[in-house]
Design an enzyme around this catalytic site. Structure first.
Site, PDB file in Angstrom:
ATOM      1  N   GLY A   1       4.878  37.963 -15.115  1.00 20.13           N
ATOM      2  CA  GLY A   1       4.364  39.203 -14.558  1.00 20.13           C
ATOM      3  C   GLY A   1       3.555  39.019 -13.299  1.00 20.13           C
ATOM      4  O   GLY A   1       3.591  37.984 -12.643  1.00 20.13           O
ATOM      5  N   SER A   2       2.776  40.037 -13.016  1.00 17.80           N
ATOM      6  CA  SER A   2       2.044  40.170 -11.763  1.00 17.80           C
ATOM      7  C   SER A   2       0.894  39.179 -11.632  1.00 17.80           C
ATOM      8  O   SER A   2       0.273  38.775 -12.617  1.00 17.80           O
ATOM      9  CB  SER A   2       1.482  41.589 -11.676  1.00 17.80           C
ATOM     10  OG  SER A   2       0.557  41.703 -10.621  1.00 17.80           O
TER      11      SER A   2
END
Length: 132
Positions: free
Chosen positions: A61-62
């Site tokens: 993810g981010s």
């Protein structure tokens, strides 16, 4: 029993082991206020990582996930230590800025330890240990 690995974020901690075979996104995957895993479809959804030795393969993810780990630490809801199969920059950065001991690349996989087994991560020495 002791398994050697590579220390990522300095320090040591002892706590109950929480293991997942699934990667985790800390951004929208963990509630920074409670430390509870909220990622839909994650096998540990509903479990708290707060104060536990959290072992999972890697993050996903981010890059904001690093700041979620930091927020968990500021809120007193961070894991006591992190064990990854392979550290990647998001989780490693989060562990470093949050001062959470972290280790990866264990020489042998963690055996099928019962949930809650007390383990010690010593990232300075690059070890994970427990009593059998």
């Amino acid at each position: 029993m002791i398994i050697k690995g590579r220390g990522i974020a300095r320090g040591s901690a002892t706590g109950a082991l929480l293991v997942s075979d699934a990667p985790l996104s800390f951004l929208s995957g963990v509630d920074p206020e409670s430390g509870v895993i909220i990622e839909e479809g994650h096998p540990l959804k509903g479990e708290s990582i707060a104060g536990r030795i959290f072992a999972f393969p890697y993050g996903k993810g981010s890059t904001v996930g690093s700041y979620v780990i930091y927020a968990l630490a500021r809120n007193g809801k961070a894991p006591a230590a992190i064990i990854n199969r392979e550290a990647e920059p998001i989780i490693a950065t989060g562990a470093i800025i949050a001062k959470i001991p972290m280790i990866d690349r264990l020489e042998a996989p963690l055996p099928a330890l019962k949930g809650g087994t007390e383990v010690t991560v010593d990232a300075d020495a690059g070890t994970v240990s427990w009593q059998e």
